[in-house]
Design an enzyme around this catalytic site. Structure first.
Site, PDB file in Angstrom:
ATOM      1  N   ARG A  55     121.025  79.768  17.347  1.00 48.63           N
ATOM      2  CA  ARG A  55     121.095  81.132  16.782  1.00 48.63           C
ATOM      3  C   ARG A  55     121.034  81.144  15.253  1.00 48.63           C
ATOM      4  O   ARG A  55     121.602  82.027  14.627  1.00 48.63           O
ATOM      5  CB  ARG A  55     122.365  81.859  17.236  1.00 48.63           C
ATOM      6  CG  ARG A  55     122.400  82.173  18.711  1.00 48.63           C
ATOM      7  CD  ARG A  55     121.662  83.471  19.004  1.00 48.63           C
ATOM      8  NE  ARG A  55     121.587  83.704  20.435  1.00 48.63           N
ATOM      9  CZ  ARG A  55     122.507  84.392  21.117  1.00 48.63           C
ATOM     10  NH1 ARG A  55     123.526  84.940  20.496  1.00 48.63           N
ATOM     11  NH2 ARG A  55     122.379  84.546  22.405  1.00 48.63           N
ATOM     12  N   ARG A  59     121.476  87.371  13.334  1.00 49.04           N
ATOM     13  CA  ARG A  59     122.226  88.380  12.590  1.00 49.04           C
ATOM     14  C   ARG A  59     123.120  87.874  11.467  1.00 49.04           C
ATOM     15  O   ARG A  59     123.656  88.675  10.710  1.00 49.04           O
ATOM     16  CB  ARG A  59     123.041  89.222  13.564  1.00 49.04           C
ATOM     17  CG  ARG A  59     122.158  90.188  14.323  1.00 49.04           C
ATOM     18  CD  ARG A  59     122.932  90.894  15.384  1.00 49.04           C
ATOM     19  NE  ARG A  59     123.402  89.926  16.363  1.00 49.04           N
ATOM     20  CZ  ARG A  59     124.164  90.221  17.390  1.00 49.04           C
ATOM     21  NH1 ARG A  59     124.557  91.458  17.566  1.00 49.04           N
ATOM     22  NH2 ARG A  59     124.527  89.292  18.246  1.00 49.04           N
ATOM     23  N   ARG A  68     114.516  93.499  11.075  1.00 51.25           N
ATOM     24  CA  ARG A  68     114.667  94.029  12.429  1.00 51.25           C
ATOM     25  C   ARG A  68     114.983  95.531  12.463  1.00 51.25           C
ATOM     26  O   ARG A  68     115.028  96.112  13.553  1.00 51.25           O
ATOM     27  CB  ARG A  68     115.783  93.260  13.152  1.00 51.25           C
ATOM     28  CG  ARG A  68     115.375  91.922  13.769  1.00 51.25           C
ATOM     29  CD  ARG A  68     114.622  92.114  15.090  1.00 51.25           C
ATOM     30  NE  ARG A  68     115.152  93.207  15.884  1.00 51.25           N
ATOM     31  CZ  ARG A  68     116.218  93.133  16.644  1.00 51.25           C
ATOM     32  NH1 ARG A  68     116.865  92.008  16.768  1.00 51.25           N
ATOM     33  NH2 ARG A  68     116.648  94.190  17.306  1.00 51.25           N
ATOM     34  N   ASP A 104     113.948  85.085  23.266  1.00 54.35           N
ATOM     35  CA  ASP A 104     115.184  85.189  24.026  1.00 54.35           C
ATOM     36  C   ASP A 104     114.936  84.630  25.419  1.00 54.35           C
ATOM     37  O   ASP A 104     113.789  84.620  25.890  1.00 54.35           O
ATOM     38  CB  ASP A 104     115.676  86.637  24.123  1.00 54.35           C
ATOM     39  CG  ASP A 104     117.133  86.681  24.601  1.00 54.35           C
ATOM     40  OD1 ASP A 104     118.031  86.541  23.759  1.00 54.35           O
ATOM     41  OD2 ASP A 104     117.350  86.804  25.820  1.00 54.35           O
ATOM     42  N   TYR A 179     122.071  86.538  34.974  1.00 56.61           N
ATOM     43  CA  TYR A 179     121.729  87.862  34.422  1.00 56.61           C
ATOM     44  C   TYR A 179     121.031  88.738  35.463  1.00 56.61           C
ATOM     45  O   TYR A 179     121.291  89.935  35.566  1.00 56.61           O
ATOM     46  CB  TYR A 179     120.846  87.721  33.175  1.00 56.61           C
ATOM     47  CG  TYR A 179     121.622  87.274  31.957  1.00 56.61           C
ATOM     48  CD1 TYR A 179     122.521  88.133  31.341  1.00 56.61           C
ATOM     49  CD2 TYR A 179     121.480  85.993  31.441  1.00 56.61           C
ATOM     50  CE1 TYR A 179     123.252  87.731  30.233  1.00 56.61           C
ATOM     51  CE2 TYR A 179     122.202  85.579  30.330  1.00 56.61           C
ATOM     52  CZ  TYR A 179     123.089  86.454  29.735  1.00 56.61           C
ATOM     53  OH  TYR A 179     123.809  86.062  28.648  1.00 56.61           O
TER      54      TYR A 179
HETATM   55  O1  CP3 Z   1     118.616  80.202  18.301  1.00 56.37           O
HETATM   56  C1  CP3 Z   1     117.841  80.957  17.664  1.00 56.37           C
HETATM   57  O2  CP3 Z   1     118.027  81.251  16.460  1.00 56.37           O
HETATM   58  C2  CP3 Z   1     116.585  81.448  18.337  1.00 56.37           C
HETATM   59  C3  CP3 Z   1     116.667  82.704  18.994  1.00 56.37           C
HETATM   60  C4  CP3 Z   1     117.477  82.903  20.256  1.00 56.37           C
HETATM   61  C5  CP3 Z   1     117.961  84.183  20.612  1.00 56.37           C
HETATM   62  N1  CP3 Z   1     118.491  84.103  21.853  1.00 56.37           N
HETATM   63  C6  CP3 Z   1     117.838  85.374  19.783  1.00 56.37           C
HETATM   64  C7  CP3 Z   1     118.760  86.494  20.039  1.00 56.37           C
HETATM   65  C8  CP3 Z   1     117.812  82.035  21.290  1.00 56.37           C
HETATM   66  C9  CP3 Z   1     117.578  80.542  21.402  1.00 56.37           C
HETATM   67  C10 CP3 Z   1     118.450  82.808  22.302  1.00 56.37           C
HETATM   68  C11 CP3 Z   1     118.875  82.264  23.599  1.00 56.37           C
HETATM   69  C12 CP3 Z   1     119.774  83.037  24.433  1.00 56.37           C
HETATM   70  N2  CP3 Z   1     119.757  84.370  24.697  1.00 56.37           N
HETATM   71  C13 CP3 Z   1     120.788  82.465  25.217  1.00 56.37           C
HETATM   72  C14 CP3 Z   1     121.091  81.000  25.288  1.00 56.37           C
HETATM   73  C15 CP3 Z   1     121.844  80.579  24.093  1.00 56.37           C
HETATM   74  C16 CP3 Z   1     123.293  80.942  24.105  1.00 56.37           C
HETATM   75  O3  CP3 Z   1     123.702  81.685  23.201  1.00 56.37           O
HETATM   76  O4  CP3 Z   1     124.014  80.491  25.001  1.00 56.37           O
HETATM   77  C17 CP3 Z   1     121.413  83.481  25.945  1.00 56.37           C
HETATM   78  C18 CP3 Z   1     122.567  83.330  26.898  1.00 56.37           C
HETATM   79  C19 CP3 Z   1     120.756  84.684  25.613  1.00 56.37           C
HETATM   80  C20 CP3 Z   1     121.022  86.052  26.125  1.00 56.37           C
HETATM   81  C21 CP3 Z   1     121.436  86.915  24.995  1.00 56.37           C
HETATM   82  N3  CP3 Z   1     120.521  87.544  24.174  1.00 56.37           N
HETATM   83  C22 CP3 Z   1     122.725  87.201  24.515  1.00 56.37           C
HETATM   84  C23 CP3 Z   1     124.018  86.726  25.146  1.00 56.37           C
HETATM   85  C24 CP3 Z   1     122.575  87.996  23.359  1.00 56.37           C
HETATM   86  C25 CP3 Z   1     123.655  88.469  22.403  1.00 56.37           C
HETATM   87  C26 CP3 Z   1     124.089  89.861  22.617  1.00 56.37           C
HETATM   88  C27 CP3 Z   1     124.673  90.430  21.342  1.00 56.37           C
HETATM   89  O5  CP3 Z   1     124.032  91.313  20.772  1.00 56.37           O
HETATM   90  O6  CP3 Z   1     125.726  89.968  20.908  1.00 56.37           O
HETATM   91  C28 CP3 Z   1     121.190  88.202  23.175  1.00 56.37           C
HETATM   92  C29 CP3 Z   1     120.543  88.963  22.092  1.00 56.37           C
HETATM   93  C30 CP3 Z   1     119.954  88.100  21.031  1.00 56.37           C
HETATM   94  N4  CP3 Z   1     119.153  87.012  21.237  1.00 56.37           N
HETATM   95  C31 CP3 Z   1     120.080  88.310  19.644  1.00 56.37           C
HETATM   96  C32 CP3 Z   1     119.328  87.321  19.005  1.00 56.37           C
HETATM   97  C33 CP3 Z   1     119.078  87.144  17.543  1.00 56.37           C
HETATM   98  C34 CP3 Z   1     120.859  89.452  18.991  1.00 56.37           C
HETATM   99  C35 CP3 Z   1     120.101  90.706  19.178  1.00 56.37           C
HETATM  100  C36 CP3 Z   1     119.801  91.416  17.903  1.00 56.37           C
HETATM  101  O7  CP3 Z   1     119.634  90.798  16.852  1.00 56.37           O
HETATM  102  O8  CP3 Z   1     119.684  92.664  17.987  1.00 56.37           O
END
Ligand code: CP3
Length: 372
Positions: A55, A59, A68, A104, A179
């Protein structure tokens, strides 16, 4: 006159431009496979311990929040210009040893026909959860065409990144299934486990389909030029080792095994996986990701000497002041020396509230403390 023209005689064929393109490509591949990150994944020594953060593109960065503004998460994942810029942001800012593709885990299942959204502060939300045989039919197999925007993003990024490797990734079948079945994030995985125990035939059919989708998604990224892949089984820690081995591991092993000939390191990561580390390695990983609960030397004893480790600073430590960050980072580096290769990372993703300057300082510290 350049050497390639020296043999040109009247009537001879023009120089084969493609040969020089191939040479350039081969050089680029050599540089990348000799990078500190890929070397550590392979258990080879390098100039310093490589570091990147799960990540890192997200953010915690003001430049991310700005770009974004007004653009939905899924839409931004589908726009190669945005994906490229967001993926590069942490590389520029922190000097990390690898980039991770901005995407994602639910992107391929949306491409497979599932109606879903990524809701800020919540995560993926599925409109109609997948709970029956009939629901499964809505989850089609995917081809490279369904995710052509990902291949395009990877190509753009590889050209921009030069000597910095790009990590591709996908969600593992269990985490994706959670999910789809729950309809969104869960703390108990009640419906997921109810299907796993109560309808094993449907369960295995669903995970087989998800493994196919995941493999196609990762293949697309490898073919477009990523230097490594990470399979995120973030929520596998909800399972016992016996259940993991019976219900999950065969499907993740098919994904990882399907990439055995791809020539790129495979990283396998989950949270709360202390009892699963050995099995997650056996599933076909070159590198096992370890959360903050298990010290890396202990993890290595479980995983065995033929796999590298990645991790495992607690992301919360970044909020405790620099002295604590430094002490804990040095401990992680020291314990990581027990492994044949160590990629420094957090034990899970960067929290949105993290001060990005701490991450930049941490990268410098890891490089400095591990050099020589
Ligand atoms: O790692 C990176 O920087 C690359 C981008 C990346 C994202 N998601 C961007 C994202 C990666 C590798 C993921 C993987 C992902 N997504 C996982 C596996 C990694 C982990 O954290 O265990 C999982 C379980 C997800 C599902 C998911 N998507 C979650 C739990 C969330 C967070 C919800 C929240 O808003 O707190 C997301 C959204 C997400 N994916 C964001 C980002 C940057 C935030 C959304 C936003 O910026 O509006």
């Amino acid at each position: 006159m350049g050497e390639e023209y020296a043999d040109l005689r009247p009537g001879s064929r023009p120089p084969r431009r493609r040969a020089s393109v191939l040479t350039w490509h081969d050089d680029a591949v050599t540089v990348l496979s000799d990078s500190p990150f890929v070397r550590a994944c392979r258990g080879l020594p390098g100039p310093h311990t490589p570091v990147w953060f799960m990540r890192q593109a997200g953010r915690s960065l003001p430049e991310y929040r700005k770009i974004r503004e007004g653009i939905g998460m899924l839409e931004s994942c589908r726009r190669p210009d945005l994906v490229t810029e967001i993926t590069l942001q942490p590389v520029r800012r922190h000097g990390v040893d690898a980039a991770i593709l901005f995407s994602d885990i639910v992107v391929p299942i949306a491409a497979a026909g599932i109606d879903l959204d990524i809701v800020a502060g919540t995560g993926p939300v599925v409109a109609d959860p997948v709970r029956t045989e009939a629901d499964l039919a809505r989850l089609r197999p995917i081809t490279a065409d369904d995710v052509d925007f990902v291949a395009e993003s990877v190509r753009l990024l590889v050209a921009e990144l030069g000597a910095t490797p790009l990590i591709g990734f996908a969600g593992a079948p269990f985490t994706l299934a959670s999910y789809l079945i729950e309809g969104g994030p869960s703390r108990t995985y009640l419906k997921t486990k109810a299907m796993m125990y109560g309808a094993p035939r449907l369960w295995h059919a669903l995970l087989t389909r998800l493994a196919d989708i995941t493999l196609a998604f990762l293949r697309t990224q490898v073919d477009a030029g990523v230097s490594a892949v990470q399979l995120f089984d973030s929520w596998a820690g909800a399972l016992s080792e016996a259940d993991y081995r019976e219900f999950v591991m065969p499907h993740s092993a098919r994904v990882l095994g399907g990439l055995a000939d791809a020539g790129v390191p495979r990283i396998h990561f989950g949270v709360g996986t202390a009892v699963l580390l050995e099995a997650m390695g056996e599933a076909g990983a070159d590198v096992v990701g370890v959360d903050w609960r298990t010290p890396l030397d202990v993890a290595t004893r479980r995983i065995g000497p033929d796999r590298a480790v990645q991790g495992n600073l607690d992301p919360a430590v970044l909020f405790a002041g620099w002295e604590v960050v430094e002490r804990e980072a040095r401990r992680v580096l020291e314990q990581g020396r027990a492994a044949p290769g160590h990629v420094f990372n957090l034990g899970h993703g960067v929290m949105p509230e993290t001060d990005p300057d701490i991450l930049t300082r941490l990268v410098a510290l890891v490089h400095e403390a591990s050099a020589g």
